[in-house]
Enzyme design. Structure first.
Site, short mmCIF file in Angstrom:
data_model
loop_
_atom_site.label_atom_id
_atom_site.label_comp_id
_atom_site.label_asym_id
_atom_site.label_seq_id
_atom_site.Cartn_x
_atom_site.Cartn_y
_atom_site.Cartn_z
N HIS A 58 31.80 32.23 77.52
CA HIS A 58 31.64 30.81 77.19
C HIS A 58 32.95 30.19 76.69
O HIS A 58 33.28 30.29 75.51
CB HIS A 58 30.54 30.69 76.12
CG HIS A 58 30.13 29.29 75.82
ND1 HIS A 58 28.88 29.00 75.34
CD2 HIS A 58 30.78 28.10 75.92
CE1 HIS A 58 28.78 27.68 75.15
NE2 HIS A 58 29.92 27.14 75.49
N HIS A 60 35.66 26.53 77.43
CA HIS A 60 35.85 25.23 78.08
C HIS A 60 37.34 25.08 78.36
O HIS A 60 38.13 24.92 77.44
CB HIS A 60 35.39 24.10 77.15
CG HIS A 60 33.93 24.16 76.80
ND1 HIS A 60 32.97 23.48 77.49
CD2 HIS A 60 33.27 24.85 75.83
CE1 HIS A 60 31.77 23.73 76.97
NE2 HIS A 60 31.94 24.57 75.95
N LEU A 61 37.70 25.15 79.64
CA LEU A 61 39.13 25.03 79.97
C LEU A 61 39.52 23.63 80.42
O LEU A 61 40.69 23.38 80.73
CB LEU A 61 39.55 26.10 80.98
CG LEU A 61 39.32 27.57 80.54
CD1 LEU A 61 39.99 28.53 81.51
CD2 LEU A 61 39.80 27.84 79.13
N ASN A 92 31.03 21.45 82.06
CA ASN A 92 31.08 20.06 81.56
C ASN A 92 32.48 19.47 81.65
O ASN A 92 33.03 18.95 80.68
CB ASN A 92 30.51 19.96 80.13
CG ASN A 92 31.35 20.67 79.10
OD1 ASN A 92 32.12 21.58 79.42
ND2 ASN A 92 31.21 20.27 77.84
N ASP A 150 25.72 23.38 79.46
CA ASP A 150 26.28 23.47 78.11
C ASP A 150 27.06 22.23 77.70
O ASP A 150 27.80 21.65 78.48
CB ASP A 150 27.18 24.69 77.97
CG ASP A 150 27.79 24.74 76.60
OD1 ASP A 150 27.04 24.91 75.64
OD2 ASP A 150 29.02 24.55 76.47
N HIS A 177 22.03 25.64 76.33
CA HIS A 177 22.52 25.05 75.08
C HIS A 177 21.27 24.45 74.43
O HIS A 177 20.80 23.40 74.86
CB HIS A 177 23.57 23.99 75.44
CG HIS A 177 23.99 23.11 74.31
ND1 HIS A 177 25.31 22.98 73.92
CD2 HIS A 177 23.28 22.29 73.49
CE1 HIS A 177 25.38 22.11 72.91
NE2 HIS A 177 24.17 21.68 72.63
N ASP A 303 33.00 29.96 72.77
CA ASP A 303 32.81 28.52 72.91
C ASP A 303 34.12 27.78 72.64
O ASP A 303 34.13 26.69 72.05
CB ASP A 303 31.68 28.01 72.00
CG ASP A 303 31.21 26.62 72.40
OD1 ASP A 303 31.64 26.11 73.46
OD2 ASP A 303 30.40 26.03 71.66
O1 DOR Z 1 31.11 22.08 69.99
C1 DOR Z 1 30.92 22.06 71.19
N1 DOR Z 1 31.87 21.63 72.03
N2 DOR Z 1 29.74 22.45 71.66
C2 DOR Z 1 29.40 22.30 72.95
O2 DOR Z 1 28.33 22.67 73.32
C3 DOR Z 1 30.35 21.67 73.90
C4 DOR Z 1 31.73 21.79 73.43
C5 DOR Z 1 32.71 20.94 74.14
O3 DOR Z 1 32.66 20.81 75.37
O4 DOR Z 1 33.63 20.42 73.48
ZN ZN Z 2 30.08 25.18 74.91
#
Ligand code: DOR
Ligand code: ZN
Length: 427
Positions: A58, A60-61, A92, A150, A177, A303
């Site tokens: 998990h 986010h790049l 996302n 997510d 999520h 995350d």
């Molecule tokens: O804190 C978070 N940031 N939770 C998430 O589920 C998404 C993520 C984000 O994309 O910044």
């Molecule tokens: Zn996330």
């Protein structure tokens, strides 16, 4: 044959041994009592701990769309620096990864850069809108192993039911999520004493737990491989325990920040500590710790959520949720479990490499350190004090919640299929 010797290593922190890698094939060629002094390249590893390369389910790049905060390249650098050889980057982005060609592009970029295997996560709903399902079958044929909205929850129970059925038919993981959005409108902090004192709108535990309970029952009745993203409450742990005892096919992750930090951090209204789900109370962190130890929670996933200062150094309510994790997670897990003697390095290998690889069915990750196995490895010095500083991170963003905190475990080197992707001496 080009060879690399990693002499004087302790696999899983156990007995000293020596490893010979066939660099061209990217596999472990020999493991032996005597140092391999004739290799083309010889490294004395000083008795440091050797683990299988870490796998993060998990992250986010931010590519495509927010390359100002992270790219597949900078995220791969951060991953390699943190000891990871494979990461799963969430859907996302902008555009959302909801079609095969987008998923294929993410994978191709990661391979081209070559520092880490970057697996795309496909979205469950088109555009993350929670209305129409994506083409789960088509995307799975493009190599997508996991689907998630997510950042948002699949709230609609009928959509979730269909997603579970399709995911089952195509044998892919569905990662939820869990957040009932009707209960978290305007919420920025865990609903409790601290939020009340600070005047922040609360995000109650039940918003997570009610979705976990519903999804567990749906998974019981409709099958499939269900994975819970970032478990954050004591009650969620109880529900996972219930589901697993019933033989329901659920797995779960916990983030390093939900293990190490609580909502006490919010006292200064520093936007760095805003995250989704929110930092909770000590009893939640304690329950999550025990759950990871006893296997109720399967893995640690970061995350990793990069955000620029324009989105973090603002009023708490306006700060975007999310924090960096890739470069600090191993040190945090070491701090919480290994340092106090609650667990050993075998446990770290299990929750940060073997189990995630198993859940995602990666054949070349999380493998034993043996002859013939892929040389996806991380070398760790357990006693090399360092201080976390956001502006020194490989990540493009610097929103670490551990600013100024001293850790003792440090990644010394990372190898992906026998090629070194991170070297602390050159960093
Ligand atoms: O804190 C978070 N940031 N939770 C998430 O589920 C998404 C993520 C984000 O994309 O910044
Ligand atoms: Zn996330």
């Amino acid at each position: 044959m080009t060879t690399l010797a990693l002499n004087n290593v302790r696999p899983y922190g156990e007995d000293v041994t020596n490893i010979l890698i066939d660099v061209a094939d990217g596999v472990i060629d020999a493991v032996g009592e005597n140092p391999f002094d004739d290799a083309d390249e010889v490294m004395d590893c000083g008795g440091n701990v050797l683990l299988p390369g870490l796998v993060d389910m998990h992250v986010h790049l931010r590519e495509p769309g927010r390359e100002d905060t992270e790219t597949i390249a900078t995220g791969s650098d951060a991953a390699a620096k943190g000891g990871f050889t494979a990461v799963f980057t969430m859907a996302n982005t902008s555009p959302v990864i909801d079609q095969p060609f987008l998923a294929e592009a993410v994978w191709a970029k990661g391979q081209e850069y070559g520092k880490c295997d970057v697996y795309p996560v496909g979205s469950i709903s088109q555009g993350l809108k929670g209305e129409q399902l994506t083409e789960i079958g088509l995307m799975s044929r493009s190599g997508v192993r996991m689907f998630s909205d997510d950042g948002k929850c699949v709230n609609d129970p009928q959509l979730m039911r269909r997603a579970i059925e399709y995911a089952k038919a195509h044998d892919v993981v569905l990662a939820q999520h869990a957040e009932d959005h009707r209960m978290t409108e305007g919420s920025v902090a865990h609903e409790g004493e601290q939020a009340a004192r600070l005047g922040l709108r609360g995000w109650p535990r039940v918003a997570e737990e009610s979705i976990v309970a519903r999804d567990a029952i749906m998974t019981r009745d409709y099958g499939g491989r269900y994975h819970l993203c970032h478990a954050s409450t004591e009650g969620t742990v109880e529900l996972l325990r219930f589901a697993k005892n019933q033989g329901i096919d659920v797995t779960a992750e916990v983030t390093p920040h939900h293990l190490m930090l609580t909502d006490e951090k919010l006292a200064t209204y520093d936007g760095l500590f805003r995250v989704n789900p929110p930092l909770r109370e000590a009893r939640d962190a304690e329950a999550l710790k025990q759950a990871l130890l006893d296997g109720t929670v399967d893995v640690v996933a970061t995350d990793h959520a990069p955000h620029g200062s324009e989105d973090k150094c603002v009023e708490f309510e306006n700060a975007k949720p999310g924090m960096l994790g890739l470069e600090t997670s191993l040190a945090v897990v070491h701090r919480i479990f290994v340092e106090p003697g609650l667990a050993d390095w075998r446990f770290v290998a299990k929750v940060m490499s073997e189990r995630p690889a198993e859940i995602l069915r990666l054949k070349d990750q999380g493998r034993p350190i043996n002859v013939g196995e892929p040389a996806n490895l991380v070398l760790v010095d357990p006693e090399s004090p360092w201080t976390a500083h956001g502006d020194e991170m490989a990540s493009k963003a610097s929103n670490t919640p551990y600013e100024g905190i001293e850790f003792s475990a440090r990644v010394v080197g990372t190898w992906l299929r026998g090629t070194q992707t991170y070297d602390s001496k050159k960093a």
